[in-house]
Design a protein around this motif. Sequence first.
Motif, PDB file in Angstrom:
ATOM      1  N   VAL A  54       0.831  -1.207   0.000  1.00 24.37           N
ATOM      2  CA  VAL A  54       0.000   0.000   0.000  1.00 24.37           C
ATOM      3  C   VAL A  54       0.867   1.260   0.000  1.00 24.37           C
ATOM      4  O   VAL A  54       0.599   2.232  -0.721  1.00 24.37           O
ATOM      5  CB  VAL A  54      -0.946  -0.010   1.223  1.00 24.37           C
ATOM      6  CG1 VAL A  54      -1.734   1.296   1.302  1.00 24.37           C
ATOM      7  CG2 VAL A  54      -1.889  -1.198   1.151  1.00 24.37           C
ATOM      8  N   LEU A  55       1.945   1.253   0.813  1.00 19.21           N
ATOM      9  CA  LEU A  55       2.833   2.417   0.877  1.00 19.21           C
ATOM     10  C   LEU A  55       3.530   2.683  -0.444  1.00 19.21           C
ATOM     11  O   LEU A  55       3.691   3.841  -0.858  1.00 19.21           O
ATOM     12  CB  LEU A  55       3.867   2.211   1.991  1.00 19.21           C
ATOM     13  CG  LEU A  55       3.331   2.239   3.426  1.00 19.21           C
ATOM     14  CD1 LEU A  55       4.439   1.883   4.414  1.00 19.21           C
ATOM     15  CD2 LEU A  55       2.749   3.610   3.758  1.00 19.21           C
ATOM     16  N   ILE A  56       3.939   1.608  -1.122  1.00 19.04           N
ATOM     17  CA  ILE A  56       4.611   1.784  -2.417  1.00 19.04           C
ATOM     18  C   ILE A  56       3.625   2.299  -3.455  1.00 19.04           C
ATOM     19  O   ILE A  56       3.976   3.113  -4.320  1.00 19.04           O
ATOM     20  CB  ILE A  56       5.270   0.461  -2.850  1.00 19.04           C
ATOM     21  CG1 ILE A  56       6.470   0.167  -1.949  1.00 19.04           C
ATOM     22  CG2 ILE A  56       5.713   0.517  -4.309  1.00 19.04           C
ATOM     23  CD1 ILE A  56       7.081  -1.196  -2.168  1.00 19.04           C
ATOM     24  N   ASP A  57       2.380   1.830  -3.383  1.00 19.36           N
ATOM     25  CA  ASP A  57       1.348   2.380  -4.268  1.00 19.36           C
ATOM     26  C   ASP A  57       1.217   3.893  -4.078  1.00 19.36           C
ATOM     27  O   ASP A  57       1.044   4.653  -5.040  1.00 19.36           O
ATOM     28  CB  ASP A  57       0.000   1.721  -3.962  1.00 19.36           C
ATOM     29  CG  ASP A  57      -0.353   0.637  -4.964  1.00 19.36           C
ATOM     30  OD1 ASP A  57       0.344   0.524  -5.987  1.00 19.36           O
ATOM     31  OD2 ASP A  57      -1.332  -0.088  -4.731  1.00 19.36           O
ATOM     32  N   ALA A  58       1.322   4.336  -2.823  1.00 20.09           N
ATOM     33  CA  ALA A  58       1.103   5.746  -2.513  1.00 20.09           C
ATOM     34  C   ALA A  58       2.326   6.614  -2.779  1.00 20.09           C
ATOM     35  O   ALA A  58       2.214   7.727  -3.299  1.00 20.09           O
ATOM     36  CB  ALA A  58       0.676   5.887  -1.052  1.00 20.09           C
TER      37      ALA A  58
END
Length: 387
Positions: free
Chosen positions: A148-152
């Motif tokens: 999720v963090l890498i998506d963001a």
Amino acid sequence: MPVPMLRLASFYFAYYAVLGAFTPYWSLYLQSQGMGIAAISVLMSLWYATRIVAPSTWTMLASRSSRPIRWLHLGCALTVICFAGFLMPWKFAGLFAVMCAFCFFYNAVMPQFESITQSHLHGRTDLYGLIRVWGSIGFILVVAGFGVLIDAFGAAWLPWMMLSLFVVLLVSAFNNQYAEPPPTIEHGDEAGFRARLRRPEVSAFFAAAFLIQVSFGPYYTFFSIYLGEHGYSPSVQGVLWSIGVLVEIGLLFLSQRIFRRWGARRLLVFSLGITVLRWWVTAAWPDSLPVMVAAQATHAFSFAAFFAAAMLLLAEYFPGRHNGHGQGVFYGLSSGVGGVIGALLAGQLWRFSGQTAFAVSGFIALAACSVAWYWLLRKPRVALAAA
């Protein structure tokens, strides 16, 4: 003496939490730094290349030390220091140097810690799965959250995200100790250790471990890229990685009953057979999400059951003071040499396609399964019948 379950579990939790960020996403980080497939293949092969020498070197130094726990502390401290080097912008040469240093020290410490865990268990191998499962829990929490963090924020921020995990690892290392000071290895003991290595069953075990690690080359090096090529976002990739570890957690919780019912040898051979099917399914139906979910679910056997069975067999083949050396050979040969060959072979096969790479991995896993079946199951039964 009571087993310090929480302290031991904390180290596995932190160590494999790091892998939850590194294994699925590091190739994406390297890609974000402008590295191509060939460069990523070479850089990721360093992860495995250092396993050839780091585990055996560290366990040997620890076994000859009057304070072996200091080597665990030193290895974890140097791991944190070296990983901090990734916070700087590097081209290929700089990334190569930092990868060499970081991977060496990180890969050095786990075989020693496995020996520390065995020193507390005193043969109670049924408790191993209940301790080791916390490594899987750490892995799944990080792999899902970091997706999720890498998506963001993008994969370029991955080193900053991971740094705190290494600090937790260092704190846990200083909170752990051997159950009792292990006896130091004397020069005369090396002949006994080499004699154990030459036993046909032991040689076959190491050969199977080597081959199965080669088969994991495309998975550990390019699986996230493979999923991206077939339309899966980083968050979905994280879910797929998490599914594999979720079923792994379930198996480890049930490991006491499973091993009591089937035994380490039969479960190891079964796990290798499941891995054959896993790679062929991954190659054949990469665009089908339900099929990929099913393939990831087999990780409970192709990794968790295999690894737990391997630890039990290592405790049998290399008891007492030889266990650390046995762990070093296992990590060095399978994860080390096998990992290097697997990563480099995956890079070459990727020139044709990712599906080709996974299909070939299935045949390599089949060779591992055949070796283990003959030497660990069939030949002992034939010898028993002849007697």
